[in-house]
Design an enzyme around this catalytic site. Structure first.
Site, PDB file in Angstrom:
ATOM      1  N   ASP A 297       0.867  -1.173   0.000  1.00 17.43           N
ATOM      2  CA  ASP A 297       0.000   0.000   0.000  1.00 17.43           C
ATOM      3  C   ASP A 297       0.911   1.232   0.000  1.00 17.43           C
ATOM      4  OD1 ASP A 297      -2.157   1.669  -0.096  1.00 17.43           O
ATOM      5  OD2 ASP A 297      -3.192   0.834   1.633  1.00 17.43           O
TER       6      ASP A 297
HETATM    7  C1  NOJ Z   1      -3.997   3.945   0.046  1.00 15.97           C
HETATM    8  C2  NOJ Z   1      -5.199   3.072   0.220  1.00 15.97           C
HETATM    9  O1  NOJ Z   1      -5.128   2.401   1.463  1.00 15.97           O
HETATM   10  C3  NOJ Z   1      -5.371   2.056  -0.883  1.00 15.97           C
HETATM   11  O2  NOJ Z   1      -6.608   1.413  -0.710  1.00 15.97           O
HETATM   12  C4  NOJ Z   1      -5.293   2.711  -2.223  1.00 15.97           C
HETATM   13  O3  NOJ Z   1      -5.476   1.750  -3.229  1.00 15.97           O
HETATM   14  C5  NOJ Z   1      -3.946   3.397  -2.348  1.00 15.97           C
HETATM   15  N1  NOJ Z   1      -3.812   4.406  -1.309  1.00 15.97           N
HETATM   16  C6  NOJ Z   1      -3.759   4.050  -3.714  1.00 15.97           C
HETATM   17  O4  NOJ Z   1      -4.530   5.173  -3.826  1.00 15.97           O
END
Ligand code: NOJ
Length: 752
Positions: A297
């Site tokens: 993430d």
């Molecule tokens: C953080 C989020 O937790 C995740 O769900 C998302 O896909 C990514 N950012 C990319 O935006």
């Protein structure tokens, strides 16, 4: 494809999936799709031989563009990274025009001309917005959910995108957590079936037609259980709980063929997910045989330094590579810092090659080496996005996602004699909030507000619709109350539209107090005091505390954030064009003090009894939620027979057949979601008081009785026993079949 043919194929698709889903028994699980990866592909191997270490690490590097960011922006200048081959994937870049421009840089200015992979958070729609996922989960309609995922993938793929960061399959019993809006609610079984449906919708039968995307199951793992409900907070639970409650939806999505998995921000058992070998190596790769690739993430590799399990970013990157994270999202650690680990032997080239192989194989699978511009077709983009068929599809899912929570004196559907409708409240004429959080590239101007939707249908019914805002979503300004009161005097019925704004849920949007904000409840009370019939429509990204709302209204409609067609869908339900069928996928607490409150709890040694002091209870509140999981009303009414079984005693190799008769006792055709739960009465470890093991959503005509059959097998009675082996134990089970998780309609059986 011309629009008519497309429309016909969507209709056929819906019909086929609907009839297919009607045949699915309680125990059938879709098997893993054949591996979509071509590991050891000669083309990929040959390409890898030509790559420098920097170019390999580049393929393992994902950056956001300057078009948008969904977290801290720590690194500008991505275009030069494309040129130097030091970045192989981008996110937050979409539209054919923009992705083509960036792809051109990779193909014309980088040494090896490896095409870029474009990702984006297409969570519940690209431009045609569907209801937020928690709302869709309330439809319990797997065919509709699959279609919604297909439409969003189709639009996004037409806009140049290959890869969506969906489905989010985090089970959560924590309504304070803002991200419950992205998931399928509190239940493992329902969440697993929805996870499969979403993967099927996103990836379909592959990428030949360039109308599907690569799914990314997230957030692995247990992100939905942060302590105190705060986003990114610590997760601490037993392995038994993890395996039994939280892991199955990820596994279901992986087995349904999802090609990528995203790690979560939280730690599990003291180790952050992006460096957690138990999760990534033992469970995901070894037990589930996952062959796709794992992405971190957003900066979650870097964040391990703050977590405190590594001393610096170099060690963080090395740990992530050891654990098997193939791609670094936005952290620039793989790109910059992990070479030290190769020098001192903590990681090897084989680690790097495995990851690069997975990523290049995926690009090959997508057809990008044959035609890097396969997803870049302006004509298709223009034709696909916001097409009438897509708007019809979202309107249908939106109606199915609405949950009728109260309907005293059958005030809904609105009576034809209610000629003057007054809509009151800050969400009554709102387009922006209908999008919900994580709204892709959805635009407010395309959304139908509640007022607009009601007005569109009012004329033909000879009804007038008036609107007054009354107050804002937040703040204590009551100056608009008097205008609302004045208009209320002339109304036959008042619809009060209140709730949260869309940015009160989603990422980094935890709320400690989850009531209806501001003075909206006061506005509702004022409307109720007029003595006029009041219908309350609640819009929110989570279960709100509605204790002081439900006692101030004749009807209560949970409307979530329903997307582009919100107002039309709501008007369909309020005017009775569509008979509501949704049931809650998450319990609604009476008060924040009860959280977590969920149906599948343990009995305890001192089970709840409000008349006895010395048991597991509150002095000041009942234990049960205001509205339980699985609850929702219809304009029809249904009665259930006692469930029947084909044998009261059975063995592991038997299929147990459970039958129930459901009668529509009303004068209106309606859909009912029939739910089957089990309780294992005695186990070597304690078992929940109920576990969902099957459901059917069926249309029952007025006055008719439908006989429904469920088939249960060994897996449904299995659990993680005391020694952590997964299997059954002989003994008695109660099998419940009813309209909600609080049903007591049951039969007892014995497993020999
Ligand atoms: C953080 C989020 O937790 C995740 O769900 C998302 O896909 C990514 N950012 C990319 O935006």
């Amino acid at each position: 494809m011309n629009i008519n043919i497309l429309y016909i194929s969507i209709v056929i698709y819906v019909l086929t999936s609907a009839s297919l889903s009607a045949q699915v028994s309680a125990t059938e699980r879709p098997g893993a799709t054949e591996s979509l990866f071509s590991n050891n592909d000669p083309f990929v191997e040959n390409l890898m031989k030509q790559m420098s270490l920097d170019e390999k690490l580049g393929q393992m590097t994902l950056f956001t563009t300057d078009w948008g960011s969904t977290g801290p922006t720590i690194r500008p200048g991505f275009e030069n990274d494309i040129r130097s081959g030091r970045c192989g994937a981008l996110f937050n870049s979409h539209t054919v025009e923009f992705t083509r421009r960036l792809q051109k840089i990779a193909l014309e200015e980088s040494r090896l001309k490896i095409p870029l992979l474009f990702g984006f958070d297409v969570i519940h729609g690209y431009k045609t917005m569907f209801p937020i996922p928690l709302a869709e989960a309330s439809s319990w309609d797997l065919a509709a959910i699959e279609l919604s995922a297909y439409v969003m993938a189709k639009e996004a793929a037409a806009a140049g995108l290959h890869w969506t960061y969906a489905p989010m399959v985090d089970v959560s019993r924590e309504p304070r957590w803002g991200r419950v809006m992205e998931g399928a609610g509190e239940d493992t079984y329902l969440g697993s079936r929805i996870a499969e449906a979403r993967v099927r919708g996103i990836q379909g039968d592959g990428f030949a037609k360039a109308d599907r995307m690569v799914a990314c199951v997230k957030h692995f793992a247990a992100y939905g259980a942060p302590i105190a409900g705060r986003d990114y907070a610590t997760v601490d639970m037993s392995e038994r709980m993890l395996r039994e409650v939280y892991l199955p939806p990820y596994e279901a999505a992986v087995k349904a063929g999802a090609l990528s998995v995203m790690t979560s921000f939280n730690e599990y058992d003291g180790v952050p997910a992006s460096g957690n070998r138990f999760l990534l190596e033992k469970v995901l790769r070894n037990e589930w045989k996952f062959e796709g690739f794992v992405v971190s993430d957003y900066t979650s590799i870097n964040e391990m330094v703050n977590h405190g399990n590594v001393k610096d970013e170099t060690d963080a990157g090395i740990l992530s590579i050891q654990a098997g994270v193939d791609m670094d999202m936005q952290g620039a650690i793989y790109q910059d810092k992990v070479k030290a680990g190769l020098k001192d032997g903590r990681i090897t080239l084989a680690h790097i090659d495995n990851s690069v192989r997975r990523i290049l194989s995926l690009k090959k699978k997508l057809g990008l080496f044959d035609d890097p511009y396969k997803y870049c077709n302006e004509e298709r983009e223009a034709k696909t996005i916001l097409s009438p068929e897509h708007l019809e599809a979202t309107r249908d899912v939106a109606r199915k996602s609405i949950v009728l929570l109260k309907n005293e004196k059958k005030i809904l559907p609105l009576s034809p004699s209610a000629k003057r409708i007054l809509i009151v409240g800050p969400l009554g004429d709102d387009q922006e909030n209908m999008l919900g959080a994580w709204s892709g590239s959805g635009e407010a101007r395309h959304c139908i507000s509640l007022r607009a939707g009601m007005e569109l249908q009012a004329k033909a019914l000879g009804v007038t619709v008036d609107y007054v805002k009354g107050c804002a979503i937040e703040g204590d300004d009551q100056t608009g109350f008097s205008a609302a009161l004045m208009k209320a005097k002339d109304a036959d019925v008042i619809i009060v539209a209140i709730g949260e704004s869309r940015d009160m849920s989603g990422e980094a949007a935890a709320r400690a107090m989850i009531g209806v904000p501001g003075v909206q409840t006061d506005l509702l009370k004022l409307m109720k005091s007029t003595g006029k019939p009041v219908v309350t429509v609640v819009m929110s990204g989570r279960p709100l505390i509605l204790t002081n709302v439900q006692n101030q209204t004749d009807a209560l409609v949970q409307a979530w954030f329903l997307g582009t067609q919100a107002g039309n869908a709501l008007a369909d339900v309020l005017f009775g064009k569509y008979n509501p069928s949704g049931k809650l996928a998450m319990s609604f607490p009476r008060h924040e003090g009860q959280i977590p409150v969920f149906y599948s709890q343990k009995n305890t040694g001192r089970p709840y009894d409000p008349s006895v002091k010395w048991n597991s209870r509150y002095l000041d509140l009942p234990n049960d939620p205001l509205f339980p999981f699985g609850y929702g009303l219809s304009y029809s009414s249904f009665t259930y027979s006692m469930p029947r079984v084909d044998k009261t005693s059975f063995s592991n190799s038997d299929a147990l057949t459970v039958t129930v008769d459901v009668t529509n006792t009303s004068g209106v055709d309606g859909e009912e979601i029939v739910q089957l739960y089990i309780r294992d009465l005695v186990g070597s470890v304690t078992r929940p008081v109920k576990e969902l093991k099957g459901f059917r959503k069926v249309m029952i005509r007025k006055g008719e009785t439908m006989t429904l059959t469920f088939s249960l097998s060994q897996k449904d009675f299995s659990f993680y026993r005391q020694d952590m082996s997964f299997g059954t134990e002989a003994g008695d089970f109660d099998i419940f079949v009813g309209p909600a998780s609080d049903t007591q309609n049951k039969v007892r059986v014995t497993l020999q």
